[in-house]
Structure formats: C-alpha cells, structure tokens
Design an enzyme around this catalytic site. Structure first.
Site, mmCIF file in Angstrom:
data_model
loop_
_atom_site.group_PDB
_atom_site.id
_atom_site.type_symbol
_atom_site.label_atom_id
_atom_site.label_comp_id
_atom_site.label_asym_id
_atom_site.label_seq_id
_atom_site.Cartn_x
_atom_site.Cartn_y
_atom_site.Cartn_z
ATOM 1 N N PHE A 141 44.090 32.339 40.290
ATOM 2 C CA PHE A 141 43.090 33.229 39.673
ATOM 3 C C PHE A 141 41.761 32.999 40.370
ATOM 4 C CE2 PHE A 141 39.676 34.628 37.014
ATOM 5 C CZ PHE A 141 40.105 35.881 36.637
ATOM 6 N N ASP A 226 38.104 26.639 45.222
ATOM 7 C CA ASP A 226 37.495 27.415 44.145
ATOM 8 C C ASP A 226 37.332 26.471 42.948
ATOM 9 O OD1 ASP A 226 36.862 28.963 41.965
ATOM 10 O OD2 ASP A 226 38.258 30.585 42.447
ATOM 11 N N LYS A 255 30.239 29.836 36.704
ATOM 12 C CA LYS A 255 30.411 29.495 35.298
ATOM 13 C C LYS A 255 29.356 28.504 34.792
ATOM 14 C CE LYS A 255 34.951 31.250 34.472
ATOM 15 N NZ LYS A 255 36.101 31.349 35.354
HETATM 16 C C1 LIG Z 1 36.398 32.547 36.197
HETATM 17 C C2 LIG Z 1 36.910 32.265 37.551
HETATM 18 C C3 LIG Z 1 36.587 33.094 38.638
HETATM 19 C C4 LIG Z 1 35.818 34.380 38.489
HETATM 20 O O1 LIG Z 1 34.558 34.225 37.939
HETATM 21 P P1 LIG Z 1 33.805 35.505 37.284
HETATM 22 O O2 LIG Z 1 32.434 34.999 36.989
HETATM 23 O O3 LIG Z 1 34.586 35.883 36.061
HETATM 24 O O4 LIG Z 1 33.818 36.582 38.316
HETATM 25 C C5 LIG Z 1 37.045 32.721 39.890
HETATM 26 N N1 LIG Z 1 37.782 31.609 40.057
HETATM 27 C C6 LIG Z 1 38.121 30.803 39.046
HETATM 28 C C7 LIG Z 1 38.924 29.577 39.306
HETATM 29 C C8 LIG Z 1 37.708 31.105 37.739
HETATM 30 O O5 LIG Z 1 38.071 30.322 36.730
#
Ligand SMILES: *Cc1c(COP(=O)(O)O)cnc(C)c1O
Length: 399
Positions: A141, A226, A255
């Site tokens: 994700f 990520d 985040k």
């Molecule tokens: C939440 C998330 C994203 C995307 O972030 P948004 O601010 O919702 O665009 C990308 N990678 C990971 C691992 C995430 O948990």
C-alpha cells in the site's frame, strides 16, 4: 434522529461512497482519547492510521500551529519563507539525510520519489529513455494516485482505473530470492514498506532487508523505503529500518510528520537521487509552506523530547505480551513491532469488522483490515494502565 444519526444520513445522501467507516461521529480528541457527539469517550487504537502518533490535539503542536497561522501560512515556493530552512535542518539532524523535498500527502511523496528515481536512472545510471523499472512488492500500500494503484495487487484499489502506468515489476514481499531474480540493468529502484501495514502488519523474515540492501548496493539500485506508516516512532524506533540495521537511499515520511494537524510529507534522500530535480521539474503549491513547516517542526520535537519513541517500544512489548496471553479459540496470530500490532482471527470467526463494532461498544476504536485482521495502533503516549484497560476489553470481546 439524534445528531449523529442526522450527520450519518447527510453523509450518505451527499458524500461519495468511497469509505465504509464505523458509525461513530467524533467531535473532540485529547491525547489517546476521542469523544463522539453523544459524549461517549473512546480509546483511539487507530490514530488515523498512525498520523496521530503524538496524541490528539497535542498542546505544543496546537500552539505552534495557531502562532504560525496568525503570522504567515502560505507563500508558495515562488518566494522563500523563514520556516523551511529550519525544518530541513532539524529533519537532516534527526534522520541523517542530505537532501529533503517537502510535499503534502503521503501519495505525493511516493510520486515524487518515483519521478526522481526514474530521472536518476536515465541521467546517472544510464538506463535507456523510457525503460526504467521499479521493483515493488505484492500486497503493497503506497497511496491512491493512478501511478501508485497501477502497481497495487488489491483488486479494489486497482480494477476499473486503467490504463495503468507501466514500469513496475511486482514480487512477493519477504522473498529476497525473487528480488534478486527481478533485478536487471534497467532497474532503477525498489519501493518497499519495512512492515506492510494495510496488508495486515506483515513483518518480513529476519535478514530480508540486509539482503535487499546488499543487492541494491551491488546492482546500483536505489532502495526507497516507504516509512509513511512505520516511521516516526510507530515501531519503537524513529524509523523502522533501524530494526533491520540498514539505511535506505530514499525514505518517505508523512502522516505523523504533522501529528495529525495538517497534511505534511517529505522525501528524505541520502544519495544523489533528489539532485536530479532542477527548477520547474517538480513542485507543489502547498509543499514546504510555513504553516506545514512550523507544525512539522513541533511534531518532530515533541516526538523526541517527550520520549514517545521509547514509550512506543516499551508499551508495544507490554501490549503484545497482554494480547498473547489472551486465551481464545478464534485467534490465529498476534503480531507486531512497537505499537504497530495486529490480531489475526480464524476465518471461521466471521470477519474482524463485527469485533471492531463490539470493541466500539466497549469504548475502544480499532479498524479491521483484510477481512480477518484487527489492526491496533494507539497514539505513542499510551500508558501502562491504558494498555491494561485495552487488553481487558479485547479479551472480553474475543474470548
Ligand atoms: C497512508 C500511506 C500512504 C499514503 O498516504 P496518504 O497521505 O494517504 O496519501 C503511503 N504509504 C503508506 C505505507 C501509508 O501507510
């Protein structure tokens, strides 16, 4: 109809139906707790998918936001502002990165990294134009943009949104042999989550990332981690890569970079990758704005100064121990690292969502993921007593 029923009905009438939230309408938050419109209090065990690691409405982040909002909010990058340099300096000191590019959402940070490594591939590595490949993992994700969902393996996220962006090669997560086999002379990068969050808190086998790091170095492949969900204390370290004893070439954070006040993300780079971007080649109106920078600076400061990362490590161990001591014939697995935890239920249990409903009735908010898994990720400021309370509510619900 009471207030919450009215608000839910209006959302259903006017809103796009792209979410299926638990029917709890929240109106206030403080620390680990949130309150609904009927005055019920809940322990938040999701933390907005780890955006609220510092706890709801942290007073110092709030004060920084209010102060900066009254002074200067947005200049665009057409001009400079007096907050961005400090954010760069503080992020670099904290993470050891050499170059930083600020964006807003997590998905934008991912897109930025993809653009930068492709350009790096052509200009530095010498990959023929249009041939760059990026290795990604199944069940990933990384966000919701078209290019990102182009390499999702989740049919809900991907189906119906083509044509898709090419240039991605998908391999199983946790399989270093498959990774080695997928590398070729056009491979510019690997994009991987240290722990797969949305997939259900999937922790790779020990030694996996050591091998990935070796293979990336040996083949001149940029390792992009990520850490948008795993980073900033969630797993009990500042970055989850520290558990693996490795360093990524490019790290993505978002985040909790704002403690939940504002969308702030960043691409951190310790290689030449970000150096390929020249004026006019990438940007964002709101990226690096003074309000975002002031909020992010304070969000990072409280994370470190208030010992939240150490607390996440200690309370994570304690929480997991509590969960593992629950006797239940519907629990298949309990796993986690720091305060990033999951309870996987047996398929016969009938799905995790009904248990999240039952937990809500007991005053604990958690979110199901992938049908059978309850994900638990409270703010990093949770106390021992609050963990005890949470474990006892979970025990009553699943045993
Ligand atoms: C939440 C998330 C994203 C995307 O972030 P948004 O601010 O919702 O665009 C990308 N990678 C990971 C691992 C995430 O948990």
């Amino acid at each position: 109809m009471n207030t919450s029923e009215k608000l839910i009905a209006t959302e259903q009438r006017l809103g796009a139906n792209n979410y299926k939230p638990l029917d709890v309408v929240l109106t206030r938050g403080e620390g680990v707790h949130v309150w609904d419109t009927d005055g019920n209090r809940y322990l938040d065990c999701l933390s907005a998918y780890s955006a609220v690691n510092q706890g709801h409405c942290h007073p110092k982040i709030l004060a920084a936001m209010v102060e900066q909002a009254g002074r200067l909010t947005l200049t665009s990058r057409a001009f400079r502002n007096d907050q961005l340099a400090y954010l760069y300096e503080e992020l670099a000191a904290l993470t050891g990165s050499h170059k930083i590019l600020p964006m807003n959402s997590g998905a934008e940070a991912v897109e930025t990294a993809i653009k930068a490594v492709r350009k790096w591939g052509y200009e530095v590595k010498g990959v023929p134009e249009g041939k760059a490949e990026i290795i990604v993992c199944a069940d990933n994700f990384h966000g919701r943009t078209l290019s990102i969902i182009s390499f999702s393996t989740d049919p809900d996220a991907r189906t119906g949104f083509g044509p898709y962006t090419p240039g991605f090669r998908t391999i199983p997560f946790g399989d270093a042999g498959a990774f080695e086999a997928a590398i070729n002379s056009n491979t510019v990068a690997a994009l991987i989550e240290p722990i797969q969050g949305e997939a259900g808190i999937i922790i790779p086998p020990a030694g996996y990332f050591t091998r990935i790091r070796e293979l990336c170095t040996a083949n001149n492949v940029t390792l992009i981690l990520d850490e948008i969900q795993t980073g900033l204390g969630r797993t009990g370290k500042l970055l989850a890569e520290e558990h693996e004893g490795i360093e990524a070439d490019v790290t993505l954070i978002g985040k909790a970079l704002s403690g939940g006040f504002y969308p702030v993300s960043a691409v951190l780079s310790n290689s030449e990758v970000l150096g390929v971007l020249k004026p006019g080649q990438h940007g964002s109106t709101f990226g690096g704005n003074p309000l975002a920078c002031a909020v992010a600076r304070t969000a990072l400061k409280v994370l470190v100064e208030e010992g939240m990362i150490e607390n996440a490590a200690a309370m994570g161990d304690y929480f997991l121990e509590g969960l593992r001591s629950i006797r239940s014939n519907i629990v298949r697995d309990v796993r986690g690292r720091g305060l990033m935890m999951a309870i996987e239920l047996e398929p016969e249990a009938g799905g995790a969502r009904q248990y999240c409903h039952a937990l809500k009735e007991r005053g604990l908010l958690a979110k199901d993921t992938h049908d059978h898994t309850i994900r638990l990720a409270p703010p990093l400021i949770i106390t021992r007593e609050q963990v005890d309370w949470a474990v006892s509510q979970i025990e009553k619900t699943i045993s």
